[in-house]
Design an enzyme around this catalytic site. Structure first.
Site, PDB file in Angstrom:
ATOM      1  N   GLU A 113       0.843  -1.205   0.000  1.00 47.85           N
ATOM      2  CA  GLU A 113       0.000   0.000   0.000  1.00 47.85           C
ATOM      3  C   GLU A 113       0.872   1.246   0.000  1.00 47.85           C
ATOM      4  O   GLU A 113       1.781   1.374   0.825  1.00 47.85           O
ATOM      5  CB  GLU A 113      -0.893  -0.017   1.244  1.00 47.85           C
ATOM      6  CG  GLU A 113      -1.570   1.286   1.567  1.00 47.85           C
ATOM      7  CD  GLU A 113      -2.126   1.328   2.987  1.00 47.85           C
ATOM      8  OE1 GLU A 113      -2.316   2.454   3.511  1.00 47.85           O
ATOM      9  OE2 GLU A 113      -2.358   0.266   3.581  1.00 47.85           O
TER      10      GLU A 113
ATOM     11  N   LYS B  21     -10.601  -3.006   8.434  1.00 46.02           N
ATOM     12  CA  LYS B  21      -9.307  -2.605   8.977  1.00 46.02           C
ATOM     13  C   LYS B  21      -9.546  -1.926  10.323  1.00 46.02           C
ATOM     14  O   LYS B  21     -10.046  -0.802  10.363  1.00 46.02           O
ATOM     15  CB  LYS B  21      -8.622  -1.643   7.996  1.00 46.02           C
ATOM     16  CG  LYS B  21      -7.484  -0.823   8.570  1.00 46.02           C
ATOM     17  CD  LYS B  21      -7.064   0.252   7.575  1.00 46.02           C
ATOM     18  CE  LYS B  21      -6.239   1.344   8.245  1.00 46.02           C
ATOM     19  NZ  LYS B  21      -5.819   2.379   7.277  1.00 46.02           N
TER      20      LYS B  21
END
Length: 206
Positions: free
Chosen positions: A40, A129
């Site tokens: 990411e 998340k």
């Protein structure tokens, strides 16, 4: 549009916050060599879109590259044009999640409360998340897991270290996002590989 098969990869997302386009390829190589193939690049990194594009071209299918800290539809659209398949948010924004899913992105949506978790799932998020995970601890993970659908992938992000990773996994997390304990702006790619290997050793402990 089809989304990515993230389950084919080790469930550890490397967060390269602050990486630059000139550095990104070396760190991608270091992560892949260590065994981490979910990567990411946060949007608050310098020229993040260029880094995503360079990382994508360099990885050539060896890793899944995406963007994090995605907060608006324009960045979703820009990310989708690169061919990336992973998008990570720090918060729960149902309209943004729906927009990203429609664009073919796998969304790891940031949440803290049960209400946010179910709002994210209702909007189509494929991964939850928990952020900031270290502030809440493994007991909170167990409490959240008790009410979430059993098939929901839950990643711990925020303050995850090689020392506490096993606690989160043992509490029911599917995986984790690795931030400052994996990568800090300006560090050498050799350090990235060494830190990645420490996380993988922790992940593999029984």
């Amino acid at each position: 549009m089809t989304t990515m098969d993230w389950k084919a990869h080790l469930p550890l997302i490397a967060i390269l916050r602050g990486v630059t386009p000139d550095e990104v390829e070396a760190h991608v190589d270091a992560l892949i060599a260590a065994g981490i193939t979910l990567i990411e690049i946060p949007t608050n990194s310098p020229h993040w879109l260029r880094s995503v594009e360079r990382a994508q071209g360099h990885a050539r299918g060896r890793a899944i590259i995406g963007a994090g800290t995605v907060l608006n539809a324009a960045d979703v659209d820009a990310l989708a044009t690169t061919g990336a398949k992973l998008m990570v948010t720090p918060n729960t924004d149902p309209p943004l999640i729906r927009h990203a899913v429609a664009a073919g992105l796998t969304v790891a949506a940031g949440f803290l409360t049960p209400s946010e978790a179910f709002a994210a799932l209702g909007a189509g998020a494929q991964i939850l998340k928990l952020f900031p995970a270290a502030n809440m601890g493994s007991a909170y993970v167990r409490a959240i897991k008790a009410v979430l659908p059993s098939t929901t992938p839950l990643f711990a992000v925020g303050g995850v270290t090689p020392e506490n990773l096993r606690d989160f996994l043992g509490a029911g997390c599917s995986g984790a996002g690795l931030g400052g304990d994996l990568y800090k702006p300006g560090q050498l790619s050799t350090a990235t590989r060494s830190r990645a290997e420490a996380f993988i050793r922790s992940y593999g402990k029984k």
